[in-house]
Design a protein around this motif. Structure first.
Motif, PDB file in Angstrom:
ATOM      1  N   LEU A  41       0.848  -1.193   0.000  1.00 32.36           N
ATOM      2  CA  LEU A  41       0.000   0.000   0.000  1.00 32.36           C
ATOM      3  C   LEU A  41       0.879   1.237   0.000  1.00 32.36           C
ATOM      4  CD1 LEU A  41      -2.592  -1.111   2.696  1.00 32.36           C
ATOM      5  CD2 LEU A  41      -2.935  -1.057   0.228  1.00 32.36           C
ATOM      6  N   PRO A  42       0.452   2.303  -0.662  1.00 31.37           N
ATOM      7  CA  PRO A  42       1.275   3.520  -0.682  1.00 31.37           C
ATOM      8  C   PRO A  42       1.386   4.166   0.702  1.00 31.37           C
ATOM      9  CG  PRO A  42      -0.737   3.808  -1.992  1.00 31.37           C
ATOM     10  CD  PRO A  42      -0.737   2.415  -1.466  1.00 31.37           C
ATOM     11  N   THR A  43       2.518   4.798   0.935  1.00 31.46           N
ATOM     12  CA  THR A  43       2.780   5.454   2.212  1.00 31.46           C
ATOM     13  C   THR A  43       1.730   6.519   2.517  1.00 31.46           C
ATOM     14  OG1 THR A  43       5.129   5.091   1.895  1.00 31.46           O
ATOM     15  CG2 THR A  43       4.533   6.699   3.541  1.00 31.46           C
ATOM     16  N   THR A  44       1.302   7.260   1.515  1.00 32.71           N
ATOM     17  CA  THR A  44       0.309   8.313   1.749  1.00 32.71           C
ATOM     18  C   THR A  44      -1.019   7.735   2.229  1.00 32.71           C
ATOM     19  OG1 THR A  44      -0.246   8.284  -0.607  1.00 32.71           O
ATOM     20  CG2 THR A  44       1.309   9.954   0.125  1.00 32.71           C
ATOM     21  N   LEU A  45      -1.392   6.575   1.723  1.00 35.26           N
ATOM     22  CA  LEU A  45      -2.626   5.932   2.181  1.00 35.26           C
ATOM     23  C   LEU A  45      -2.496   5.504   3.639  1.00 35.26           C
ATOM     24  CD1 LEU A  45      -5.450   4.735   1.627  1.00 35.26           C
ATOM     25  CD2 LEU A  45      -4.290   2.629   0.971  1.00 35.26           C
ATOM     26  N   LEU A  46      -1.356   4.944   3.995  1.00 35.98           N
ATOM     27  CA  LEU A  46      -1.148   4.508   5.374  1.00 35.98           C
ATOM     28  C   LEU A  46      -1.161   5.697   6.335  1.00 35.98           C
ATOM     29  CD1 LEU A  46       1.631   1.856   4.712  1.00 35.98           C
ATOM     30  CD2 LEU A  46      -0.750   1.416   5.335  1.00 35.98           C
ATOM     31  N   ARG A  47      -0.549   6.784   5.945  1.00 36.41           N
ATOM     32  CA  ARG A  47      -0.540   7.975   6.814  1.00 36.41           C
ATOM     33  C   ARG A  47      -1.908   8.634   6.851  1.00 36.41           C
ATOM     34  NH1 ARG A  47       5.425   9.473   5.309  1.00 36.41           N
ATOM     35  NH2 ARG A  47       6.443   8.225   6.906  1.00 36.41           N
ATOM     36  N   SER A  48      -2.644   8.563   5.767  1.00 32.14           N
ATOM     37  CA  SER A  48      -4.004   9.122   5.741  1.00 32.14           C
ATOM     38  C   SER A  48      -4.927   8.337   6.661  1.00 32.14           C
ATOM     39  CB  SER A  48      -4.566   9.105   4.322  1.00 32.14           C
ATOM     40  OG  SER A  48      -3.790   9.915   3.488  1.00 32.14           O
ATOM     41  N   ALA A  49      -4.711   7.042   6.760  1.00 28.97           N
ATOM     42  CA  ALA A  49      -5.514   6.219   7.656  1.00 28.97           C
ATOM     43  C   ALA A  49      -5.340   6.686   9.100  1.00 28.97           C
ATOM     44  CB  ALA A  49      -5.130   4.755   7.520  1.00 28.97           C
ATOM     45  N   LEU A  51      -4.983   9.732  10.016  1.00 28.74           N
ATOM     46  CA  LEU A  51      -5.791  10.935  10.199  1.00 28.74           C
ATOM     47  C   LEU A  51      -7.235  10.584  10.570  1.00 28.74           C
ATOM     48  CD1 LEU A  51      -4.480  13.126   7.246  1.00 28.74           C
ATOM     49  CD2 LEU A  51      -3.899  13.288   9.673  1.00 28.74           C
ATOM     50  N   VAL A  52      -7.690   9.430  10.165  1.00 24.64           N
ATOM     51  CA  VAL A  52      -9.028   8.962  10.543  1.00 24.64           C
ATOM     52  C   VAL A  52      -9.005   8.444  11.985  1.00 24.64           C
ATOM     53  CG1 VAL A  52     -10.807   7.247  10.033  1.00 24.64           C
ATOM     54  CG2 VAL A  52      -9.636   8.415   8.174  1.00 24.64           C
ATOM     55  N   LEU A  53      -7.905   7.827  12.366  1.00 21.41           N
ATOM     56  CA  LEU A  53      -7.818   7.243  13.714  1.00 21.41           C
ATOM     57  C   LEU A  53      -7.729   8.286  14.819  1.00 21.41           C
ATOM     58  CD1 LEU A  53      -5.469   4.168  13.163  1.00 21.41           C
ATOM     59  CD2 LEU A  53      -7.887   4.149  13.760  1.00 21.41           C
ATOM     60  N   VAL A  54      -7.149   9.436  14.551  1.00 25.05           N
ATOM     61  CA  VAL A  54      -6.977  10.450  15.599  1.00 25.05           C
ATOM     62  C   VAL A  54      -8.315  10.897  16.196  1.00 25.05           C
ATOM     63  CG1 VAL A  54      -6.154  12.785  16.091  1.00 25.05           C
ATOM     64  CG2 VAL A  54      -4.717  11.207  14.802  1.00 25.05           C
ATOM     65  N   PRO A  55      -9.288  11.332  15.380  1.00 24.92           N
ATOM     66  CA  PRO A  55     -10.574  11.713  15.993  1.00 24.92           C
ATOM     67  C   PRO A  55     -11.321  10.506  16.567  1.00 24.92           C
ATOM     68  CG  PRO A  55     -10.653  12.025  13.617  1.00 24.92           C
ATOM     69  CD  PRO A  55      -9.251  11.662  13.965  1.00 24.92           C
ATOM     70  N   TYR A  56     -11.130   9.327  15.973  1.00 25.53           N
ATOM     71  CA  TYR A  56     -11.776   8.125  16.492  1.00 25.53           C
ATOM     72  C   TYR A  56     -11.266   7.819  17.903  1.00 25.53           C
ATOM     73  CZ  TYR A  56     -13.005   3.263  17.185  1.00 25.53           C
ATOM     74  OH  TYR A  56     -13.478   2.101  17.718  1.00 25.53           O
ATOM     75  N   VAL A  57      -9.948   7.862  18.079  1.00 27.84           N
ATOM     76  CA  VAL A  57      -9.357   7.602  19.398  1.00 27.84           C
ATOM     77  C   VAL A  57      -9.838   8.639  20.405  1.00 27.84           C
ATOM     78  CG1 VAL A  57      -7.181   7.574  20.688  1.00 27.84           C
ATOM     79  CG2 VAL A  57      -7.349   6.360  18.514  1.00 27.84           C
ATOM     80  N   ALA A  58      -9.914   9.882  19.998  1.00 23.06           N
ATOM     81  CA  ALA A  58     -10.395  10.935  20.900  1.00 23.06           C
ATOM     82  C   ALA A  58     -11.849  10.674  21.304  1.00 23.06           C
ATOM     83  CB  ALA A  58     -10.263  12.303  20.229  1.00 23.06           C
ATOM     84  N   PHE A  59     -12.682  10.279  20.350  1.00 20.18           N
ATOM     85  CA  PHE A  59     -14.090  10.011  20.639  1.00 20.18           C
ATOM     86  C   PHE A  59     -14.253   8.805  21.570  1.00 20.18           C
ATOM     87  CE2 PHE A  59     -18.122   7.870  19.422  1.00 20.18           C
ATOM     88  CZ  PHE A  59     -18.996   8.825  19.937  1.00 20.18           C
ATOM     89  N   VAL A  60     -13.517   7.744  21.318  1.00 27.13           N
ATOM     90  CA  VAL A  60     -13.621   6.545  22.159  1.00 27.13           C
ATOM     91  C   VAL A  60     -13.108   6.847  23.563  1.00 27.13           C
ATOM     92  CG1 VAL A  60     -12.850   4.152  22.451  1.00 27.13           C
ATOM     93  CG2 VAL A  60     -13.489   4.971  20.196  1.00 27.13           C
ATOM     94  N   THR A  61     -12.022   7.582  23.674  1.00 35.84           N
ATOM     95  CA  THR A  61     -11.497   7.953  24.986  1.00 35.84           C
ATOM     96  C   THR A  61     -12.494   8.836  25.729  1.00 35.84           C
ATOM     97  OG1 THR A  61      -9.238   7.841  24.137  1.00 35.84           O
ATOM     98  CG2 THR A  61      -9.576   9.056  26.186  1.00 35.84           C
ATOM     99  N   PHE A  62     -13.064   9.807  25.036  1.00 32.37           N
ATOM    100  CA  PHE A  62     -14.061  10.681  25.638  1.00 32.37           C
ATOM    101  C   PHE A  62     -15.253   9.857  26.144  1.00 32.37           C
ATOM    102  CE2 PHE A  62     -17.956  13.201  25.241  1.00 32.37           C
ATOM    103  CZ  PHE A  62     -17.653  14.265  26.070  1.00 32.37           C
ATOM    104  N   THR A  63     -15.733   8.949  25.322  1.00 33.72           N
ATOM    105  CA  THR A  63     -16.887   8.123  25.701  1.00 33.72           C
ATOM    106  C   THR A  63     -16.559   7.240  26.897  1.00 33.72           C
ATOM    107  OG1 THR A  63     -17.661   8.102  23.416  1.00 33.72           O
ATOM    108  CG2 THR A  63     -18.524   6.401  24.868  1.00 33.72           C
ATOM    109  N   GLY A  64     -15.382   6.638  26.902  1.00 36.82           N
ATOM    110  CA  GLY A  64     -15.004   5.720  27.968  1.00 36.82           C
ATOM    111  C   GLY A  64     -14.700   6.382  29.297  1.00 36.82           C
ATOM    112  N   THR A  65     -14.477   7.682  29.282  1.00 39.17           N
ATOM    113  CA  THR A  65     -14.131   8.366  30.533  1.00 39.17           C
ATOM    114  C   THR A  65     -15.290   9.175  31.115  1.00 39.17           C
ATOM    115  OG1 THR A  65     -13.210  10.225  29.294  1.00 39.17           O
ATOM    116  CG2 THR A  65     -11.667   8.511  29.996  1.00 39.17           C
ATOM    117  N   ARG A  66     -16.442   9.129  30.489  1.00 38.81           N
ATOM    118  CA  ARG A  66     -17.611   9.844  31.019  1.00 38.81           C
ATOM    119  C   ARG A  66     -18.198   9.088  32.203  1.00 38.81           C
ATOM    120  NH1 ARG A  66     -16.384  14.188  30.302  1.00 38.81           N
ATOM    121  NH2 ARG A  66     -14.516  13.149  29.737  1.00 38.81           N
TER     122      ARG A  66
END
Length: 83
Positions: A41-49, A51-66
């Motif tokens: 897979l191209p490096t740009t695709l892997l790094r772009s993935a 960018l999707v994980l950052v807000p996902y991790v923030a949302f899951v952490t936020f949900t789990g700590t409420r």
């Protein structure tokens, strides 16, 4: 015991999901060049993935700590994991 009475298991599962997703994101950032050859897979695709994980991790952490875990948020996380 239903999760709304003792959300410890759900809370730990959410935080474990956040840690695993965060570690995957760090691996994609740090090892995109190495993974490109292994996965074909191209490096740009892997790094772009990441960018999707950052807000996902923030949302899951936020949900789990409420104090009260929202069932709608949990179902959103389950759906995102399934996709």
């Amino acid at each position: 015991m239903p999760y709304h009475q003792s959300p410890t298991f759900l809370r730990r599962a959410l935080l474990l999901d956040a840690v695993a997703s965060g570690a995957t994101g760090l691996l994609l950032i740090a090892g995109a060049g190495l993974l490109e050859g292994l996965l074909g897979l191209p490096t740009t695709l892997l790094r772009s993935a990441d960018l999707v994980l950052v807000p996902y991790v923030a949302f899951v952490t936020f949900t789990g700590t409420r104090g009260a875990i929202s069932p709608r948020a949990v179902w959103t996380i389950v759906t995102a994991n399934a996709l």
